[in-house]
Enzyme design. Structure first.
Site, short mmCIF file in Angstrom:
data_model
loop_
_atom_site.label_atom_id
_atom_site.label_comp_id
_atom_site.label_asym_id
_atom_site.label_seq_id
_atom_site.Cartn_x
_atom_site.Cartn_y
_atom_site.Cartn_z
N LEU A 1 104.85 78.79 21.57
CA LEU A 1 104.21 78.33 20.34
C LEU A 1 104.59 76.87 20.10
O LEU A 1 105.77 76.56 20.01
CB LEU A 1 104.81 79.18 19.22
CG LEU A 1 104.11 79.35 17.90
CD1 LEU A 1 102.75 80.01 18.12
CD2 LEU A 1 104.96 80.25 17.00
N HIS A 2 103.60 75.97 20.03
CA HIS A 2 103.98 74.60 19.69
C HIS A 2 102.87 73.76 19.07
O HIS A 2 103.09 72.63 18.68
CB HIS A 2 104.49 73.87 20.94
CG HIS A 2 103.40 73.47 21.88
ND1 HIS A 2 102.82 74.35 22.75
CD2 HIS A 2 102.75 72.28 22.05
CE1 HIS A 2 101.87 73.73 23.43
NE2 HIS A 2 101.80 72.47 23.02
N ARG A 3 101.64 74.32 18.96
CA ARG A 3 100.54 73.52 18.40
C ARG A 3 100.86 73.13 16.97
O ARG A 3 101.25 73.99 16.17
CB ARG A 3 99.25 74.34 18.35
CG ARG A 3 98.64 74.63 19.65
CD ARG A 3 97.81 73.50 20.20
NE ARG A 3 97.74 73.71 21.63
CZ ARG A 3 97.77 72.76 22.55
NH1 ARG A 3 97.83 71.49 22.19
NH2 ARG A 3 97.73 73.05 23.81
N ARG B 1 109.63 71.11 19.18
CA ARG B 1 108.88 70.91 17.93
C ARG B 1 108.99 72.14 17.03
O ARG B 1 109.22 72.04 15.83
CB ARG B 1 107.40 70.65 18.26
CG ARG B 1 106.48 70.71 17.06
CD ARG B 1 105.03 70.70 17.52
NE ARG B 1 104.57 69.38 17.88
CZ ARG B 1 104.15 68.45 17.01
NH1 ARG B 1 104.14 68.70 15.73
NH2 ARG B 1 103.73 67.28 17.42
N ASP C 1 99.93 79.56 22.30
CA ASP C 1 98.91 78.63 21.85
C ASP C 1 98.78 77.46 22.82
O ASP C 1 98.17 76.44 22.51
CB ASP C 1 99.18 78.14 20.41
CG ASP C 1 100.50 77.41 20.26
OD1 ASP C 1 101.19 77.17 21.28
OD2 ASP C 1 100.85 77.06 19.11
#
Ligand code: UD1
Length: 353
Positions: free
Chosen positions: A200-202, A235, A274
């Site tokens: 997950l990083h968007r 992030r 994502d």
């Protein structure tokens, strides 16, 4: 073509550039490699160079983090003198990250031809920073190397002359094919129980407290019935801390090296992500993939692959997960030209120029 400059900066670039660098080296063409430093942690950068056998960068611009404008501007300022000094016949840029668009801008203004590897992908969602990077980079590129036919269609629709477009397949799959045997070896007997692999990083998923909290809550629910392996992007980790979200019930791991991550992907019951590249890797390996996005710039992973877009619909995530765990997962096929020879096809095109 006597001298090619490659500009890479972020994790997915390294995986795409490795096979291209290798194929061009085999043809005896001179190459210079610039790392912008967009990703700088050992486990986001150095381990990828080691595992993918990418040579040490000739230049590291050490730009590190910043807002989009400041990161892009820093790369441009620091890259310009390098390009002026090394005078390449062409610069190759990869994917859709800030390093890609920054290098395309610098080189096109210095009248150095730009080649874009992974051209033509579109999510048609301009709220994604990567979509802006893709459109601008393609617009400035002289040679566009595409991974699938949908990308050709997008470029032709945007008015790119046909002779600039080369359908070469997916460079990321070259790296996957090369290192999958090592991945299978490295982690033999490590996977006894079924698990879901999560990434997950968007910004759209992790930069808003409510959205991130909801996703992590859903994953915590899932983790009651299924082990979750969650290597956390820096992030995302920063946001979890900043927002004070309690993620104690999820075991948060550090980002994994490439080979180890491939091993986990190839053994996962399902991948929840994502990421763009992971949608492709799971399609290639036939592993079910639930993508936490409303759209994808890689539609072929949905039309012929194993990918399902679940957006941020928690009920849909649980329903699709239930189907997969019962053995009713989508069976995909491998898209054409995802065959491990994309680097060679790119090098062939360049050699003819
Ligand atoms: C970037 C790309 C994204 C790609 C992703 C893969 C853009 C616009 N986005 O997103 O398309 O899918 O890389 O990982 O280029 N950080 C570290 N250590 C690092 C790298 C980053 O701590 O080695 C932190 C930075 O401090 C920054 C945050 O992670 O605050 C985001 O990094 P950045 O490169 O801006 O974007 P990504 O989210 O990694």
């Amino acid at each position: 073509m006597n001298h090619i400059l490659h500009v890479v900066g972020a994790r997915p670039n390294f995986i795409k550039a490795a096979p291209v660098l290798r194929a061009i080296r085999q043809r005896g063409i001179r190459q210079t490699l610039v790392h912008t430093g967009q990703h700088y942690d050992r486990n986001m950068s150095d381990v990828f160079f080691t595992e993918l056998e990418i040579p040490e960068p000739d230049v590291n611009l050490t730009v590190a983090s910043g807002s989009h404008a400041s990161q892009t501007a820093q790369i441009m300022r620091r890259l310009e003198p390098v390009v002026l000094e090394c005078k390449p016949d062409m610069t190759l840029v990869y994917g859709d990250v800030n390093s890609t668009v920054a290098a395309a801008l610098v080189c096109s203004k210095l009248l150095v031809p730009v080649g874009h590897v992974e051209a033509g992908l579109r999510s048609f969602d301009r709220t994604m920073p990567e979509e802006i990077n893709r459109m601008v980079t393609d617009c400035l590129s002289d040679v566009l190397f595409t991974p699938s036919e949908d990308a050709d269609t997008n470029l032709l629709r945007e008015g790119v002359p046909k002779e600039r477009i080369h359908l070469v397949g997916n460079a990321m799959i070259d790296s996957l094919l090369r290192l999958l045997p090592a991945a299978r070896n490295c982690c033999k007997n490590r996977f006894s129980e079924r698990f879901a692999l999560v990434t997950l990083h968007r910004p759209s998923n992790v930069d808003h407290v409510e959205t991130l909290r909801e996703i992590l809550d859903s994953l915590t629910k899932v983790s009651k019935d299924l082990n979750i392996i969650f290597p956390v992007h820096p992030r995302t980790r920063q946001r979890i801390i900043e927002f004070g979200i309690n993620a104690q019930n999820l075991r948060l791991l550090d980002p994994m090296p490439y080979i180890e991550f491939l091993a986990f992907q190839s053994e996962a019951a399902v991948v929840i992500t994502d990421s763009g590249g992971i949608q492709e890797e799971t399609t290639y390996m036939g592993i079910p993939c639930l993508t936490l996005r409303h759209n994808t710039e890689r539609p072929i992973t949905v039309t012929v692959g194993t990918n399902i877009l679940v957006g941020n619909d928690r009920a849909r995530l649980i329903t699709e997960l239930g189907k997969i765990l019962k053995g009713n997962s989508k069976k995909g096929i491998t898209p054409p030209l995802w065959d491990g020879r994309t680097g060679d096809r790119i090098a062939d095109v360049l050699q003819r120029m």
